[in-house]
Enzyme design. Sequence first.
Site, PDB file in Angstrom:
ATOM      1  N   GLN A 193       7.578  -9.854   7.509  1.00  0.00           N
ATOM      2  CA  GLN A 193       8.773  -9.437   6.959  1.00  0.00           C
ATOM      3  C   GLN A 193       9.413  -8.287   7.605  1.00  0.00           C
ATOM      4  OE1 GLN A 193       6.511  -8.768   3.103  1.00  0.00           O
ATOM      5  NE2 GLN A 193       7.992  -6.987   2.949  1.00  0.00           N
ATOM      6  N   LYS A 205      11.823  -4.195 -10.208  1.00  0.00           N
ATOM      7  CA  LYS A 205      13.272  -4.469 -10.062  1.00  0.00           C
ATOM      8  C   LYS A 205      13.927  -3.557  -9.026  1.00  0.00           C
ATOM      9  CE  LYS A 205      14.486  -5.382 -14.956  1.00  0.00           C
ATOM     10  NZ  LYS A 205      15.270  -4.565 -15.992  1.00  0.00           N
ATOM     11  N   GLY A 253       0.720  -1.370   0.168  1.00  0.00           N
ATOM     12  CA  GLY A 253      -0.114   0.081  -0.060  1.00  0.00           C
ATOM     13  C   GLY A 253       0.900   1.188  -0.079  1.00  0.00           C
ATOM     14  N   ALA A 254      -0.018   2.380   0.254  1.00  0.00           N
ATOM     15  CA  ALA A 254       0.641   3.828   0.075  1.00  0.00           C
ATOM     16  C   ALA A 254       1.101   3.776  -1.343  1.00  0.00           C
ATOM     17  CB  ALA A 254       1.822   4.052   0.920  1.00  0.00           C
ATOM     18  N   ASP A 258      13.301  -3.679  -6.049  1.00  0.00           N
ATOM     19  CA  ASP A 258      13.561  -4.840  -4.806  1.00  0.00           C
ATOM     20  C   ASP A 258      14.095  -6.126  -5.587  1.00  0.00           C
ATOM     21  OD1 ASP A 258      12.240  -3.576  -2.297  1.00  0.00           O
ATOM     22  OD2 ASP A 258      10.847  -3.171  -4.001  1.00  0.00           O
ATOM     23  N   SER A 308       9.234   5.383  -3.324  1.00  0.00           N
ATOM     24  CA  SER A 308       9.247   4.314  -2.411  1.00  0.00           C
ATOM     25  C   SER A 308       8.341   4.857  -1.427  1.00  0.00           C
ATOM     26  CB  SER A 308      10.759   4.056  -1.632  1.00  0.00           C
ATOM     27  OG  SER A 308      10.524   3.585  -0.176  1.00  0.00           O
ATOM     28  N   SER A 309       7.470   3.982  -0.722  1.00  0.00           N
ATOM     29  CA  SER A 309       6.675   4.494   0.326  1.00  0.00           C
ATOM     30  C   SER A 309       7.217   4.949   1.358  1.00  0.00           C
ATOM     31  CB  SER A 309       5.703   3.265   0.764  1.00  0.00           C
ATOM     32  OG  SER A 309       5.103   2.504  -0.491  1.00  0.00           O
ATOM     33  N   HIS A 333       4.174   1.255  -8.059  1.00  0.00           N
ATOM     34  CA  HIS A 333       3.279   0.420  -8.062  1.00  0.00           C
ATOM     35  C   HIS A 333       2.372   0.608  -9.336  1.00  0.00           C
ATOM     36  CE1 HIS A 333       3.947   1.146  -3.599  1.00  0.00           C
ATOM     37  NE2 HIS A 333       4.086   0.042  -3.477  1.00  0.00           N
TER      38      HIS A 333
HETATM   39  P1  AMP Z   1       5.900  -2.586  -1.674  1.00  0.00           P
HETATM   40  O1  AMP Z   1       4.463  -2.069  -1.510  1.00  0.00           O
HETATM   41  O2  AMP Z   1       7.149  -1.728  -1.307  1.00  0.00           O
HETATM   42  O3  AMP Z   1       6.105  -3.853  -1.034  1.00  0.00           O
HETATM   43  O4  AMP Z   1       6.333  -2.988  -3.301  1.00  0.00           O
HETATM   44  C1  AMP Z   1       5.111  -3.648  -4.000  1.00  0.00           C
HETATM   45  C2  AMP Z   1       5.817  -3.958  -5.427  1.00  0.00           C
HETATM   46  O5  AMP Z   1       6.107  -2.530  -6.141  1.00  0.00           O
HETATM   47  C3  AMP Z   1       7.146  -4.547  -5.324  1.00  0.00           C
HETATM   48  O6  AMP Z   1       7.263  -5.517  -6.190  1.00  0.00           O
HETATM   49  C4  AMP Z   1       8.254  -3.379  -5.463  1.00  0.00           C
HETATM   50  O7  AMP Z   1       9.283  -4.050  -5.875  1.00  0.00           O
HETATM   51  C5  AMP Z   1       7.406  -2.563  -6.478  1.00  0.00           C
HETATM   52  N1  AMP Z   1       8.052  -1.162  -6.382  1.00  0.00           N
HETATM   53  C6  AMP Z   1       8.321  -0.538  -5.250  1.00  0.00           C
HETATM   54  N2  AMP Z   1       8.836   0.877  -5.618  1.00  0.00           N
HETATM   55  C7  AMP Z   1       9.118   0.571  -6.882  1.00  0.00           C
HETATM   56  C8  AMP Z   1       9.509   1.551  -8.014  1.00  0.00           C
HETATM   57  N3  AMP Z   1       9.965   2.561  -7.512  1.00  0.00           N
HETATM   58  N4  AMP Z   1       9.264   1.056  -9.138  1.00  0.00           N
HETATM   59  C9  AMP Z   1       8.746  -0.017  -9.727  1.00  0.00           C
HETATM   60  N5  AMP Z   1       8.249  -0.975  -8.834  1.00  0.00           N
HETATM   61  C10 AMP Z   1       8.420  -0.542  -7.481  1.00  0.00           C
END
Ligand code: AMP
Length: 272
Positions: A58, A145, A28-29, A147, A182-183, A34
């Site tokens: 996690q 990518k 989320g966020a 992560d 990034s969130s 995303h």
């Molecule tokens: P998260 O909500 O941070 O767990 O991320 C969810 C998905 O979004 C994961 O597959 C992340 O790798 C992807 N993600 C997060 N930040 C980015 C970004 N800046 N660009 C592309 N994908 C992202």
Amino acid sequence: MKILKTPAEAIEYRKSLKGTLGFVPTMGALHEGHLSLIKKAREENDFVIVSIFVNPTQFLPGEDFNKYPRRLEADFEICKRAGVDAVFTPSPENMYSEDEILVKAPKIKGYILEGFFRPGHFDGVLQVVNKLFNIIRPTRAYFGKKDAQQLYLIKQMVKNFFFDIEIIEGETIREKDGLAMSSRNIYLSEEERKRALSISKALKRAAKLSMSTKNIEKIKEEMLKILDVDKLQYIAFVDRDFNYIEKIQPNNTIILIAAYVGSTRLIDNIWI
Ligand code: AMP
């Protein structure tokens, strides 16, 4: 757009779908990073499900689980506008029971780099993604990518556990000035935000240098001159399978950085 609150509801809904299903797991966020995965999923599948779940397993003790941004209503709006069919937002109580069967990240590649500084983090990631894959049973699942090690380990899990799911990679989406979205960026003060930029700048410089030298030590030296962070955890050079490399391998190298700026831990990488 459907809101699915329990695994049972999601399983029932999934059964009603005929056609291909794209799945985007998130915490989320939601931001443009995303959204780029959601858009890709929307283009490539008949149906799209997004999960929003801040997964407790996690996070390590002392990490930001409690203060992690939660903006469910705004996220629903973003998903609705992007044409998402359903959002799955379970509670930890519905996802976990006591004394569970556990998925373990591989001993080496699950415990280097991110796994070294956040031991057990990937066990939690793989545990929850395993559950999510079984609930949603997607045709394709979309991961960023940004992560990179997580993406690698999820591909490994799909192979090792014979999931019939295609893993699709999404490019890292950046702010105009290069900061990886990034969130967690909302934790940064204005001054920290400026210094955080040094991470993407160092990676960009490394990518450029790698065109003229394959010498990792030399490249690392230049990166260190650019970095303006408070605590550097690692600069690493690996191949696409997360083996450490001694020289740049064109089209098979990932350069990764993890660092604290103030009290915010940031990660970024570049694929060359
Ligand atoms: P998260 O909500 O941070 O767990 O991320 C969810 C998905 O979004 C994961 O597959 C992340 O790798 C992807 N993600 C997060 N930040 C980015 C970004 N800046 N660009 C592309 N994908 C992202």
